[in-house]
Write an enzyme that holds these catalytic residues in place. Structure first.
Site, PDB file in Angstrom:
ATOM      1  N   GLY A 293       0.905  -1.581   0.124  1.00 42.73           N
ATOM      2  CA  GLY A 293      -0.068  -0.040  -0.134  1.00 42.73           C
ATOM      3  C   GLY A 293       0.949   0.694   0.135  1.00 42.73           C
ATOM      4  N   SER A 294       0.291   2.414   0.638  1.00 48.23           N
ATOM      5  CA  SER A 294       0.955   3.601   0.552  1.00 48.23           C
ATOM      6  C   SER A 294       2.471   3.663   0.923  1.00 48.23           C
ATOM      7  CB  SER A 294       0.221   4.577   1.604  1.00 48.23           C
ATOM      8  OG  SER A 294      -1.043   4.234   1.243  1.00 48.23           O
ATOM      9  N   THR A 295       2.882   2.485   1.530  1.00 51.45           N
ATOM     10  CA  THR A 295       4.746   2.733   2.471  1.00 51.45           C
ATOM     11  C   THR A 295       5.049   2.370   0.921  1.00 51.45           C
ATOM     12  OG1 THR A 295       3.112   0.768   4.214  1.00 51.45           O
ATOM     13  CG2 THR A 295       5.824   1.185   3.824  1.00 51.45           C
ATOM     14  N   PHE A 296       4.923   2.108  -0.417  1.00 56.51           N
ATOM     15  CA  PHE A 296       5.403   2.200  -1.256  1.00 56.51           C
ATOM     16  C   PHE A 296       5.313   3.393  -1.695  1.00 56.51           C
ATOM     17  CE2 PHE A 296       6.733  -1.243  -3.798  1.00 56.51           C
ATOM     18  CZ  PHE A 296       7.148  -2.308  -2.869  1.00 56.51           C
ATOM     19  N   LYS A 297       4.496   4.683  -1.309  1.00 57.43           N
ATOM     20  CA  LYS A 297       4.473   5.825  -1.663  1.00 57.43           C
ATOM     21  C   LYS A 297       6.313   6.407  -1.460  1.00 57.43           C
ATOM     22  CE  LYS A 297      -0.206   6.716  -1.900  1.00 57.43           C
ATOM     23  NZ  LYS A 297      -1.542   6.865  -1.066  1.00 57.43           N
TER      24      LYS A 297
END
Lengths: 580, 125
Positions: A293-297
């Site tokens: 999820g957004s961790t990859f952002k």
């Protein structure tokens, strides 16, 4: 033909000897002298042999070839496993085991009756079968207590004996289960660090018959038992509170790659490893792969900043959802306006990150993730590892979704390694469970992004804790920075709106990172306290805050109060350093 | 005659040597037995130490200590506000100047080298 001359040469010699010893016409004195001479010669030979043997013994024997005790044949010893402070995580204890020699047993019925009376958990049918076999040796019960040994000894049944064996014990129970793994009944490591020990030469020692006593060098791990326990307590509490299926947490030193704590609940007690077979009890941090999820952002933004095409002042159009074929990318916290790059991060804008990744192109994105180690299987000391699920054909749509953390499943440990590199000055360091210092880590490290990019990432992480989605993870005094991540789980091939995997990645302290904390919750449920939300900011983030408040003093992080906000503490400090 | 003395000497030497060898052999056996015994004792002691260490580790495992502390102690988890560095600690205030405990002794002992407040004042004047 050839023998003739030999007999001729020997012929006069033999009569000479005989004449000297037994001859009639030889002088008595000469004869006796010859006899005495012969005796002296014989004794001299004997003494030469004896002294030769003495020299041989003195040179070769080191006094070790004394008799060995009988009951040691299967007692394979393993080195102790200690945590970084020297606390015992696993050690060997001697336990008697009961065996039988069926050929020497006189009355099987009597033996069976007496034994089952003393050791109640012996199976009578199986026992009778074993004792009636024709074998020379059968195990009856491994690991009995000292009292039972005494009682059976007093019964005096012929053909029944004891052999003391090393039994592995884990004094801390489930606390460190996934990390150190466990052993089987023959004291062979079958999971975790225990298996690593076996693969690193211990098994060979065993098969050669060495490694019998406990004089082996203990193995020191990077894990800190206190931190591990604190993390586990908080995770159990969080799992209860948010009614999550599972919870996992990882704390690593970003400058050395050491894993200081790793917990995945539900776990198991390594003293009773049967539970380990349960599929729900796997180690989610290394064995599971998840869309982060957004961790990859964070990775996408670092890529954008590192490419030089984007700066902290860049702005991205997030006014409209991104239409891609039949897919529509929307924002969770939709702002419907042009966002600056820091805003993209703090509002966790899917549209913004996707546009940035698209601007850099598919190949650049792929190469960057490859460089960050997100596309290959990550191997550590422990044997449990999982291959990331990488799309076979990597189209623009994949880049769009992977930019915000969907469509690429990685092991959480792998993501932690990548994010550590974003904040520690751009060095990708392979994680380890063993002790390692910074010099050793520097040798293994690979520079993957520019140090300036890393500084900006720290700023963004801190900014997020000050006014973004990570505010609930802030702990006064420790200058936490972080990124939330919520991904929808795939159920029957579709993304489910209710089954979420939430995670939180925290940097600690954000201006000079030393530790990275990852907390992951599997299917947390919304409640009144979380105002009906089940996203990361409402469950994983506050859990991380609690964990940090508890473990930061143990990790030796000095609390600092009244620090200026991120733009002055991190960006201004580095800008002035560069100006100098 | 010399031959006879020599023979006698050799026989005595033989007996002495035999006795000596027997003695050494006996001693060696004793030592070997003692060695084996001590080795066994060391092994038992090591096993006992290992068992005690394992017990100690399980008795001091953080989970157990935490549960016991919660039940029996009024202690609370450490808060970040409770930690501070030595540099932030203010200087220790000067101890209040007080009368000497024994004023008469102070009067008598004029050459008293003790640097108490009253003495130094007098010395100054």
């Amino acid at each position: 033909m050839t023998q003739a001359p030999e007999t001729q040469t020997l012929a006069p010699k033999k009569p000479l000897m005989q004449r000297l010893l037994y001859g009639q016409n030889v002088d008595r004195e000469t004869k006796s002298r010859a006899r005495v001479g012969l005796v002296i010669l014989a004794f001299a030979c004997l003494y030469v042999i004896i002294s030769g043997r003495l020299v041989y013994l003195a040179a070769t024997s080191d006094g070790q070839n004394t008799r060995r005790g009988g009951g040691d044949i299967v007692a394979t010893a393993r080195p102790d496993i200690l945590d970084r402070n020297g606390e015992v995580l696993a050690t060997d204890v001697r336990m008697p085991s009961l065996f039988g020699e069926p050929r020497r047993i006189i009355d099987v019925d009597e033996a069976e009756e007496l034994l089952t009376a003393t050791v109640p958990d012996l199976n009578p049918v199986e026992l009778r079968e074993r004792l009636s076999s024709k074998k020379g040796f059968v195990w009856l019960k491994r690991e009995i207590t000292k009292e039972q040994q005494q009682q059976i000894h007093r019964l005096g049944i012929p053909g029944i004996g004891f052999r003391s064996e090393n039994k592995r014990v884990y004094p801390n129970g489930a606390s460190v289960s996934h990390l150190i793994g466990h052993v089987n009944i023959d004291n062979q490591g079958i999971a975790g660090i225990e298996k690593w020990l076996d693969r690193n030469g211990l098994a060979d020692l065993h098969s050669l018959g060495f490694a019998k006593d406990r004089q082996q060098k203990p193995t020191e791990l990077a894990v800190d038992l206190r931190v591990q326990h604190a993390l586990r307590t908080e995770l159990l509490a969080a799992r209860d509170k948010f009614k999550a299926k599972a919870a996992a947490g990882l704390i690593t030193n970003v400058n050395t790659g050491e894993i200081v704590a790793m917990v995945s609940v539900p776990d198991y007690d390594p003293n009773d490893p049967r539970e380990a077979l349960d599929k729900e009890r796997i180690n989610r941090l290394t064995t599971g792969v998840y869309e982060m999820g957004s961790t990859f952002k964070a990775l996408t933004l670092a890529m954008a900043l590192d490419s030089g095409k984007f700066t902290l002042g860049s702005s991205v159009d997030a006014r409209f959802p991104l239409q891609y074929g039949r897919f529509k990318i929307n924002d969770f916290h939709a702002q419907r306006r042009v966002l600056t790059l820091p805003e993209v991060f703090t509002y966790s804008s899917n549209i913004g990150t996707a546009r940035m990744a698209l601007a850099l192109g598919v190949e650049h994105h792929k190469a960057f993730l490859k460089k960050m180690g997100q596309l290959d299987r990550l191997r550590t000391e422990i044997p449990e590892s999982a291959e990331p699920l990488v799309p076979k054909r990597w189209s623009e749509l994949n880049t769009v979704t992977i930019a915000f953390g969907h469509g690429l499943s990685v092991a959480p440990l792998q993501a932690v390694m990548g994010i550590s590199a974003l904040v520690n000055g751009g060095k990708l360091i392979p994680p380890t469970f063993l002790k390692r210092n910074e010099e050793e880590a520097a040798k293994l490290a690979r520079q993957v992004i520019k140090p300036e990019t890393s500084e900006r990432m720290r700023y963004l992480m801190r900014l997020n804790a000050e006014k973004g989605s990570a505010t609930r993870a802030e702990v006064k005094g420790f200058y936490v920075g972080g990124k939330t991540g919520t991904s929808e789980k795939v159920v029957n091939g579709r993304y489910s709106k209710t089954k979420l995997l939430t995670s939180f990645t925290a940097v600690l302290p954000a201006d000079k990172p030393r530790y990275l904390v990852l907390i992951m919750l599997d299917e947390p449920q919304p409640s009144a306290e979380t105002k009906g939300y089940a996203t990361s900011g409402w469950n994983a983030a506050p859990t991380t805050g609690k964990v940090i408040a508890k473990v930061a003093p143990m990790l030796g992080i000095e609390p600092r109060f009244d620090l200026p906000p991120a733009d002055r503490q991190i960006l201004a400090a580095t800008a002035s350093a560069r100006a100098r | 005659m010399t031959m006879r003395i020599l023979h006698l000497f050799v026989i005595v030497a033989l007996i002495v040597a035999a006795a000596y060898v027997y003695d050494i052999k006996f001693e060696a056996t004793m030592q070997a037995e003692r060695l084996a015994k001590v080795r066994g004792e060391i092994k038992r002691e090591r096993d006992a130490i290992a068992a005690l260490r394992a017990e100690w580790a399980s008795l001091t495992s953080p989970g157990r200590i935490e549960a016991l502390a919660q039940r029996h102690l009024p202690l609370k988890p450490l808060d970040a506000f409770q930690i501070d560095s030595l540099a932030n600690l203010p200087e220790r205030p000067k101890p209040p100047q007080s009368e000497p405990a024994d004023p008469i002794a102070a009067l008598i002992g004029d050459e008293d080298p003790l640097p108490t407040g009253s003495v130094s004042e007098q010395g100054g004047q």
